[in-house]
Design an enzyme around this catalytic site. Structure first.
Site, PDB file in Angstrom:
ATOM      1  N   CYS A  86      28.061  63.186  70.075  1.00  0.00           N
ATOM      2  CA  CYS A  86      28.486  63.206  68.660  1.00  0.00           C
ATOM      3  C   CYS A  86      29.858  63.742  68.388  1.00  0.00           C
ATOM      4  O   CYS A  86      30.323  63.184  67.368  1.00  0.00           O
ATOM      5  CB  CYS A  86      27.626  64.362  67.944  1.00  0.00           C
ATOM      6  SG  CYS A  86      25.663  64.050  67.951  1.00  0.00           S
ATOM      7  N   HIS A 100      31.981  60.797  68.983  1.00  0.00           N
ATOM      8  CA  HIS A 100      31.903  59.860  67.797  1.00  0.00           C
ATOM      9  C   HIS A 100      32.575  60.233  66.699  1.00  0.00           C
ATOM     10  O   HIS A 100      33.299  59.430  65.881  1.00  0.00           O
ATOM     11  CB  HIS A 100      30.420  59.617  67.315  1.00  0.00           C
ATOM     12  CG  HIS A 100      30.073  59.051  66.187  1.00  0.00           C
ATOM     13  ND1 HIS A 100      29.531  57.947  65.997  1.00  0.00           N
ATOM     14  CD2 HIS A 100      30.138  59.330  64.872  1.00  0.00           C
ATOM     15  CE1 HIS A 100      29.229  57.331  64.872  1.00  0.00           C
ATOM     16  NE2 HIS A 100      29.748  58.278  63.984  1.00  0.00           N
ATOM     17  N   GLU A 101      32.670  61.623  66.368  1.00  0.00           N
ATOM     18  CA  GLU A 101      33.303  61.968  65.066  1.00  0.00           C
ATOM     19  C   GLU A 101      34.955  62.005  65.147  1.00  0.00           C
ATOM     20  O   GLU A 101      35.659  61.913  64.517  1.00  0.00           O
ATOM     21  CB  GLU A 101      32.802  63.420  64.867  1.00  0.00           C
ATOM     22  CG  GLU A 101      31.252  63.473  64.453  1.00  0.00           C
ATOM     23  CD  GLU A 101      30.905  62.644  63.361  1.00  0.00           C
ATOM     24  OE1 GLU A 101      31.675  61.898  62.533  1.00  0.00           O
ATOM     25  OE2 GLU A 101      29.706  62.533  62.976  1.00  0.00           O
ATOM     26  N   ILE A 102      35.308  62.477  66.622  1.00  0.00           N
ATOM     27  CA  ILE A 102      36.686  62.351  67.154  1.00  0.00           C
ATOM     28  C   ILE A 102      37.256  61.052  66.849  1.00  0.00           C
ATOM     29  O   ILE A 102      38.393  61.034  66.406  1.00  0.00           O
ATOM     30  CB  ILE A 102      37.041  63.161  68.458  1.00  0.00           C
ATOM     31  CG1 ILE A 102      36.606  64.731  68.190  1.00  0.00           C
ATOM     32  CG2 ILE A 102      38.478  62.856  69.050  1.00  0.00           C
ATOM     33  CD1 ILE A 102      36.976  65.277  69.515  1.00  0.00           C
ATOM     34  N   LEU A 142      38.265  60.406  63.251  1.00  0.00           N
ATOM     35  CA  LEU A 142      39.544  61.212  63.116  1.00  0.00           C
ATOM     36  C   LEU A 142      40.740  60.397  63.446  1.00  0.00           C
ATOM     37  O   LEU A 142      41.746  60.320  62.788  1.00  0.00           O
ATOM     38  CB  LEU A 142      39.425  62.406  63.661  1.00  0.00           C
ATOM     39  CG  LEU A 142      38.578  63.589  63.343  1.00  0.00           C
ATOM     40  CD1 LEU A 142      38.724  64.827  63.933  1.00  0.00           C
ATOM     41  CD2 LEU A 142      38.402  63.739  61.612  1.00  0.00           C
TER      42      LEU A 142
END
Length: 164
Positions: free
Chosen positions: A130, A133-135, A138
């Site tokens: 997760c 995925h989020e980085i 960004l």
């Protein structure tokens, strides 16, 4: 706290890299609270400020409601394990579309909390997937870019048909 509108793929803003947060103030806390409410309403387990069109390096994760949400400001991965695993991913900006992605099983990263205090942490398994995925988001890398061209084209074509 407010639920903010989510961008929808293929919005060009989802391909832009986010800037570091410089001010750790009440406006940041309000934005992070809005992100949490928006993520829960989507629903999802992770969200970035980029998902609502705010190009700042903020990640909110709530992987287990019993443990509550966590906020990561200016996260940067410093180490990836050589071991990988396959996991099904999707996005609050592309609801209903999922596909398997291969990512490192473990990461070590730094981030700041809402007070600006620096932390270093290691994650393994689902939390590590997760966070990567989020980085990626960004950094302006939307998750479908991790797919082979053929899988990506099929998924996007199918999603665009159902999203309109």
């Amino acid at each position: 706290m407010a639920i903010r509108p989510l961008l929808r793929y293929p919005d060009p803003a989802l391909s832009l890299a986010c800037l570091p947060v410089e001010h750790f103030d009440e406006a940041l806390r309000t934005l992070c609270a809005d992100l949490l409410q928006t993520m829960r309403a989507a629903p999802g387990v992770g969200i970035t400020a980029a998902h609502i069109g705010v190009l700042l390096r903020i990640v909110v994760l709530e992987l287990d409601p019993k443990l509550g949400p966590r906020t990561f400001v200016n996260p940067e991965i410093g180490w990836f394990s050589e071991e990988t695993e396959k996991h099904t991913e999707g996005s609050v900006c592309m609801p209903g579309a999922t596909e398997e992605i291969v990512r490192p099983t473990a990461i070590r990263f730094t981030y700041r909390d809402l007070d600006g205090i620096r932390h270093e942490e290691e994650m393994r398994g689902f939390p590590a997937i997760c966070m990567q995925h989020e980085i990626d988001q960004l950094d302006g890398i939307f998750w479908v870019q991790r797919l082979s061209r053929l899988k990506r084209e099929r998924l996007v074509k199918k999603w665009l048909k159902t999203a309109t």
